[in-house]
Design a protein around this motif. Structure first.
Motif, mmCIF file in Angstrom:
data_model
loop_
_atom_site.group_PDB
_atom_site.id
_atom_site.type_symbol
_atom_site.label_atom_id
_atom_site.label_comp_id
_atom_site.label_asym_id
_atom_site.label_seq_id
_atom_site.Cartn_x
_atom_site.Cartn_y
_atom_site.Cartn_z
ATOM 1 N N ILE A 58 0.853 -1.190 0.000
ATOM 2 C CA ILE A 58 0.000 0.000 0.000
ATOM 3 C C ILE A 58 0.887 1.236 0.000
ATOM 4 N N SER A 84 2.759 0.922 -9.986
ATOM 5 C CA SER A 84 1.996 -0.168 -10.611
ATOM 6 C C SER A 84 2.056 -1.443 -9.787
ATOM 7 N N ASN A 132 -0.860 -2.684 -4.469
ATOM 8 C CA ASN A 132 -2.235 -3.160 -4.505
ATOM 9 C C ASN A 132 -3.229 -2.027 -4.309
ATOM 10 N N LYS A 133 -2.851 -1.065 -3.465
ATOM 11 C CA LYS A 133 -3.711 0.081 -3.195
ATOM 12 C C LYS A 133 -2.855 1.349 -3.068
ATOM 13 N N CYS A 184 -3.374 5.134 -1.354
ATOM 14 C CA CYS A 184 -4.251 5.928 -0.489
ATOM 15 C C CYS A 184 -3.863 7.403 -0.548
ATOM 16 N N PHE A 214 -3.993 4.887 -12.458
ATOM 17 C CA PHE A 214 -4.074 4.055 -11.252
ATOM 18 C C PHE A 214 -5.427 4.167 -10.545
ATOM 19 N N ALA A 271 -8.175 2.626 -10.527
ATOM 20 C CA ALA A 271 -8.835 1.405 -10.051
ATOM 21 C C ALA A 271 -8.374 0.993 -8.661
ATOM 22 N N LYS A 272 -7.184 1.423 -8.264
ATOM 23 C CA LYS A 272 -6.639 1.017 -6.963
ATOM 24 C C LYS A 272 -6.546 2.179 -5.974
ATOM 25 N N GLU A 273 -7.193 3.297 -6.282
ATOM 26 C CA GLU A 273 -7.065 4.503 -5.450
ATOM 27 C C GLU A 273 -8.178 4.620 -4.412
ATOM 28 N N HIS A 274 -7.808 5.135 -3.239
ATOM 29 C CA HIS A 274 -8.758 5.309 -2.140
ATOM 30 C C HIS A 274 -8.446 6.607 -1.400
#
Length: 214
Positions: free
Chosen positions: A107, A133, A136-137, A139, A157, A159-162
């Motif tokens: 992460i 790349s 997995n995540k 943030c 990116f 799809a994996k952003e929070h």
């Protein structure tokens, strides 16, 4: 969690607040720092282990690390096996954690909007893209931080952003607000600001604020 230091900075304090809220009966937490020490280390819960890579500051370390691949650096610095490895700050920490084994959940945390800092610890832009790349995540502490990052990386990116906003320790703040402090003038309204005198902090705004209140 991997961070350069536990000095008196915003990201360092945010990390302390975050790990202190995690249930230590379910998780075993190591905070790995590049350099030892830092005022924020004292605020970590006793069961959280701090593991510095170096006891003393090394001038130019950022440039030295670029001589080696992320995978080689990770294997050299991290002898333990981790289920999850979190690069809590941009730069060297993100580059090194990107070299972790594929079995490790990785992460990356992004706190800033300064595009130069995204890539400064990498050999080039392509290496930075390759590193992110592998995570997995990713943030972000705010919407603006996410937008800035996506502008710089062409939004590849998403799809994996929070968005994970910083945790604020309100209990500690309220407690400290009741403590008596020595003020400049007791019969006047005082404004106190703590921060670096740098462009990004824009302390000049306080002068405008003072004139507005006056």
């Amino acid at each position: 969690f991997f961070i350069p230091t536990l000095d008196g900075g915003g990201a360092e304090k945010a990390l302390v607040n975050l790990v202190n809220t995690i249930d230590l009966t379910k998780y075993e937490i190591d905070v790995v720092t590049i350099f030892s020490g830092g005022v924020n280390q004292a605020f970590l819960k006793p069961n959280i282990t701090v593991k510095p890579l170096f006891k003393k500051r090394i001038k130019g370390l950022k440039h030295i690390l670029k001589l080696f691949t992320p995978k080689l650096l990770y294997r050299f610095f991290f002898k333990d096996t981790y289920d999850t490895a979190i690069a809590y700050l941009e730069g060297e920490c993100t580059r090194i954690i990107s070299g972790a084994e594929k079995s490790t959940v990785k992460i990356a945390w992004v706190h800033i909007e300064r595009k130069h800092d995204y890539v400064c610890a990498f050999r080039n832009y392509s290496e930075m893209i390759k590193a992110y790349s592998s995570f997995n995540k990713i943030c972000f502490v705010s919407d603006d931080t996410k937008k800035s990052f996506n502008t710089y990386t062409d939004s590849i990116f998403q799809a994996k952003e929070h968005i994970v906003k910083n945790i604020v320790d309100y209990t500690s703040i309220f407690k400290q607000s009741t403590e008596e402090i020595e003020v400049i003038q007791k019969n006047h309204f005082n404004i106190i600001s703590v921060g670096r005198l740098t462009k990004v902090k824009d302390m000049n705004r306080l002068i405008d604020l003072y004139l507005f209140l006056k």
